[in-house]
Design an enzyme around this catalytic site. Sequence first.
Site, mmCIF file in Angstrom:
data_model
loop_
_atom_site.group_PDB
_atom_site.id
_atom_site.type_symbol
_atom_site.label_atom_id
_atom_site.label_comp_id
_atom_site.label_asym_id
_atom_site.label_seq_id
_atom_site.Cartn_x
_atom_site.Cartn_y
_atom_site.Cartn_z
ATOM 1 N N LYS A 121 9.016 -3.569 10.255
ATOM 2 C CA LYS A 121 8.166 -2.490 9.722
ATOM 3 C C LYS A 121 8.987 -1.505 8.889
ATOM 4 C CE LYS A 121 4.737 0.391 9.195
ATOM 5 N NZ LYS A 121 4.134 0.215 7.861
ATOM 6 N N CYS A 140 5.392 0.804 -1.737
ATOM 7 C CA CYS A 140 4.294 1.201 -0.848
ATOM 8 C C CYS A 140 3.306 2.059 -1.637
ATOM 9 C CB CYS A 140 4.811 1.976 0.356
ATOM 10 S SG CYS A 140 3.456 2.601 1.379
ATOM 11 N N ASN A 188 -5.190 -1.748 3.446
ATOM 12 C CA ASN A 188 -4.550 -0.884 4.441
ATOM 13 C C ASN A 188 -4.003 0.349 3.767
ATOM 14 O OD1 ASN A 188 -1.403 -0.418 4.650
ATOM 15 N ND2 ASN A 188 -1.663 -2.463 3.729
HETATM 16 C C1 SIN Z 1 2.111 1.259 4.693
HETATM 17 O O1 SIN Z 1 2.800 1.567 5.680
HETATM 18 O O2 SIN Z 1 1.332 2.055 4.163
HETATM 19 C C2 SIN Z 1 2.221 -0.121 4.125
HETATM 20 C C3 SIN Z 1 3.588 -0.408 3.640
HETATM 21 C C4 SIN Z 1 3.641 -0.864 2.228
HETATM 22 O O3 SIN Z 1 2.604 -1.096 1.595
HETATM 23 O O4 SIN Z 1 4.744 -1.003 1.702
#
Ligand code: SIN
Length: 305
Positions: free
Chosen positions: A45, A131, A69
């Site tokens: 993560k 991100c 997301n």
């Molecule tokens: C997120 O934590 O928002 C997703 C991570 C990402 O899109 O790099």
Amino acid sequence: MVNTKVDLCGITLDNPVMAASGTFGYGYEFAELYDINMLGTFSFKGTTLEPRFGNPTPRIAECREGLINSIGLQNPGVDKVIEEELPKLAKCLHKKVMANIGGFSVSEYVEVSRRLDGCEQVGWLEINVSCPNVHGGGIAFGTDAAAAAEVVAAVREVATKPVIVKLSPNVTDIVSIARACEKAGADGISLINTMLGMRIDLKTKRPIVANTMGGFSGPAVFPVALRMVYQVFESVDIPVVGIGGVSSAEDVIEMMLAGATAVQVGAANLVNPYVCREIVEDLPAVMNKYGIDDLSSIIGGAHNG
Ligand code: SIN
């Protein structure tokens, strides 16, 4: 007997199948379901310097052929990752893991990279400049070739391990960004992160995700990811890690023909937590079906002739 081994920046993977960052936690959660040593490896993560609570909820919107997301880089911060998460992972993964690193400034990327570079378990640093869910970080670097290159060069200065930069598809010219990162010292490129999207709830007539927009991933993005992997493979001399909508052994082989040395499986883990295991198990039969003895021999095969 087929050979599924590939070399990613000097480290041999038993197979090219990796779980993508943000869909596999810190690994030990999935080790309760199956032996995660059967994977090539996985990317953990996205980790930042300080702990992050993440974005307001709702953070997820379902879509046809995928999901949106907007997690917002929720994570316990690099020190807790090193003190608590990696020791738990060490009990169940006996191979190198990829560290995914987020940031809001060049100095944050550098500091988090420096700390994770010092961890024996970490094989590669995956620098997430893509991100789409945070303001002033992530994608703000990944949508500008000079800014992405600045991050890569600064991390390269402090890192002893291979630096792989994770790129965003939300750009008009992926090739110029990949080339700038290679020139700045990147050892590899991973792509694609999620595509910016949104959904609206017809009952409330408001965006479903509290942050309005989020990153779209899932099977629908596979052709876009494949196209970008193909374009980047043609333009750089460093390994490419293919990500985006992969959910089968056939998809892994297609990504490799486009130019991927390794392939990350993302959203599919959220639908079927066993999918990476199934893909690894299916690979030999699918290789036999298509007359492939050695997976590394097909990397970029679609570019020949
Ligand atoms: C997120 O934590 O928002 C997703 C991570 C990402 O899109 O790099």
